[in-house]
Design an enzyme around this catalytic site. Structure first.
Site, PDB file in Angstrom:
ATOM      1  CB  SER A   1      -0.899   0.011   1.223  1.00 29.95           C
ATOM      2  OG  SER A   1      -0.132   0.300   2.362  1.00 29.95           O
ATOM      3  CE  LYS A   2      -2.338   6.016  -2.882  1.00 31.08           C
ATOM      4  NZ  LYS A   2      -3.365   7.025  -2.903  1.00 31.08           N
ATOM      5  NE  ARG A   3      -2.020   4.088   4.920  1.00 30.94           N
ATOM      6  CZ  ARG A   3      -2.754   4.807   4.060  1.00 30.94           C
ATOM      7  NH1 ARG A   3      -2.491   6.071   3.889  1.00 30.94           N
ATOM      8  NH2 ARG A   3      -3.736   4.265   3.397  1.00 30.94           N
TER       9      ARG A   3
END
Ligand code: GLU
Length: 435
Positions: free
Chosen positions: A204-206
């Site tokens: 994910s982006k995180r």
């Protein structure tokens, strides 16, 4: 006509997951002669930033996913309000004062029901929408929510196929309810499987996923990255891995996308990138590298030998996983002084090899025809004369000349360094040893 869209929120850079969604939308449009629409979902004023819009546009362009139309949700607020008002008038929505007393939210009254969609990838999915709560369409600050703006736009932009990540699957029944309430035709849906990290967990982006622009900066080729993204969720069949995008366009069908989660494997991407670098035109690779070499201070504007650089690119090309590694790997050809890696020095230059280096230097000096074969021949002669194994000298000479333990073949290194620099670097080392 097929009309698909990629709808990024400019609250961050374009990452692998988003790029894959963009690819499959773009590819489906190409494969069907349809249109690829870009919609910037910038309704969140606090988190959306122009620099991310620019970044996303630049990355999409670099990957080659050019859009046919572009829309910004921030410019369409009136349209969302108009449709929310319509639902209010029809009694399908109601207003609610915000607790702070400023403004009113518009909320959709959910009609409990079961919802069924025929997902083009996953097959029939049934949702129990009896548990879905009433949906906010417009917040009390006057901005439309994602689900509402998304449905209004997808309908008004005549989107025929909504192709997006599996992470949106819980939004789909809510959106279907809104299509029905607004009297719009429900588009076809295709949910792309999750991308997992090799170490486990979702990409994910995180979770430290790298932005597309960072891959670009590191020296991944767009063509290799696109091929890799493609393979993440689709296969041209027959275990083929390298496929040109033009050919993929001919073979692709959204219904053939894998149902199972994909695994993002950086090693595989490196392998793929190397496959593309190997077969790329060396001139083109050099063109890509020149700005990098300048930035790293390895060459100066108007003061470099392009032909020499080209031969170096050819020398390293077969083994580069990331194009820009060239700057680090080939620096010893371009810098007047080299730094010797400490570990390499300890491992290969512990013993005094002054005599051997001296003899080798003399042999090299005496070569009339200085070429890779003659250099190798004189090295083999020396080994024989000294009655030692080649590895006793080959690694130490490499470290003395390049500062590194790995790289292209030693004789090629010597050839491209040239007689003088080879002698000089060996001599430096001999002096050092005698001190
Ligand atoms: N803005 C949403 C996102 O970035 C788009 C979701 C969709 O494709 O409907 O995830």
């Amino acid at each position: 006509m097929v009309r698909v869209r990629f709808a990024p929120s400019p609250t961050g850079k374009l990452h692998i997951g988003g790029a894959r969604t963009a690819l499959f939308n773009w590819l489906y449009a190409q494969a069907t002669g349809g249109k690829f629409i870009l919609r910037i979902e910038d309704t969140d004023k606090l988190r959306s930033r122009q620099e991310f819009v620019d970044e996303i546009l630049e990355s999409l362009c670099w990957l080659g996913f050019l859009h046919d139309e572009i829309y910004y949700q921030s410019q369409r607020t009136d349209i969302y309000l108009e449709y929310a008002q319509r639902l209010l008038r029809q009694g399908k929505a109601y207003t609610e004062k915000s607790p702070a007393g400023s403004g009113e939210a518009i909320i959709y009254k959910v009609v409990p029901q079961k919802i069924k969609i025929d997902d083009l990838i996953r097959g029939t999915i049934e949702f129990d929408a009896t548990t879905i709560k009433d949906q906010v369409l417009v917040k009390s600050d006057g901005t439309a929510t994602y689900n509402f703006a998304c449905v209004v736009d997808d309908a008004l932009l005549s989107i025929t196929h909504v192709i997006r990540g599996d992470d949106h699957i819980s939004n789909t029944p809510k959106q279907v309810l809104l299509y029905q309430a607004l009297g719009f035709k429900v588009p076809a849906f295709a949910h792309l499987p999750l991308i997992l990290r090799k170490e486990g967990g979702r990409l994910s982006k995180r979770t430290g996923a790298t932005a597309i622009s960072d891959y670009r900066r590191a020296g991944y080729l767009a063509s290799a990255l696109v091929n890799y993204l493609l393979l993440l969720s689709w296969s041209p069949g027959a275990d083929r891995e390298i496929i040109d995008i033009k050919e993929a366009i001919k073979l692709f069908d959204i219904r053939d996308v894998n149902k199972t989660a994909a695994t993002f494997d950086l090693k595989k991407l490196d392998w793929m990138n190397n496959q593309y670098i190997k077969t790329s035109d060396s001139h083109w690779l050099l063109e890509q590298l020149i700005p990098v070499l300048k930035e790293k201070g390895l060459i100066r504007e108007g003061d470099f030998d392009a032909n020499y650089l080209l031969s170096l690119v050819k020398l390293f090309q077969p083994r580069l996983a990331r194009l820009n590694d060239f700057a680090e790997w080939a620096d010893f050809f371009l810098l007047p002084e080299i730094t010797i890696d400490e570990a390499a020095q300890d491992k290969f230059l512990k013993n005094d090899l002054s005599r051997e280096f001296q003899l080798f230097s003399e042999k090299i000096d005496g070569l009339k025809d200085f070429n890779v074969e003659s250099i190798e021949r004189c090295f083999r002669e020396l080994i024989k004369e000294l009655n030692i194994e080649s590895r006793v000298l080959i690694h130490p000479i490499r470290v003395a000349l390049t500062g590194k333990t790995v790289g292209p073949g030693l004789f090629e290194i010597i050839y491209y360094l040239g007689k003088e620099r080879t002698k000089e670097r060996l001599a430096n080392f001999i002096r050092q040893e005698r001190r």
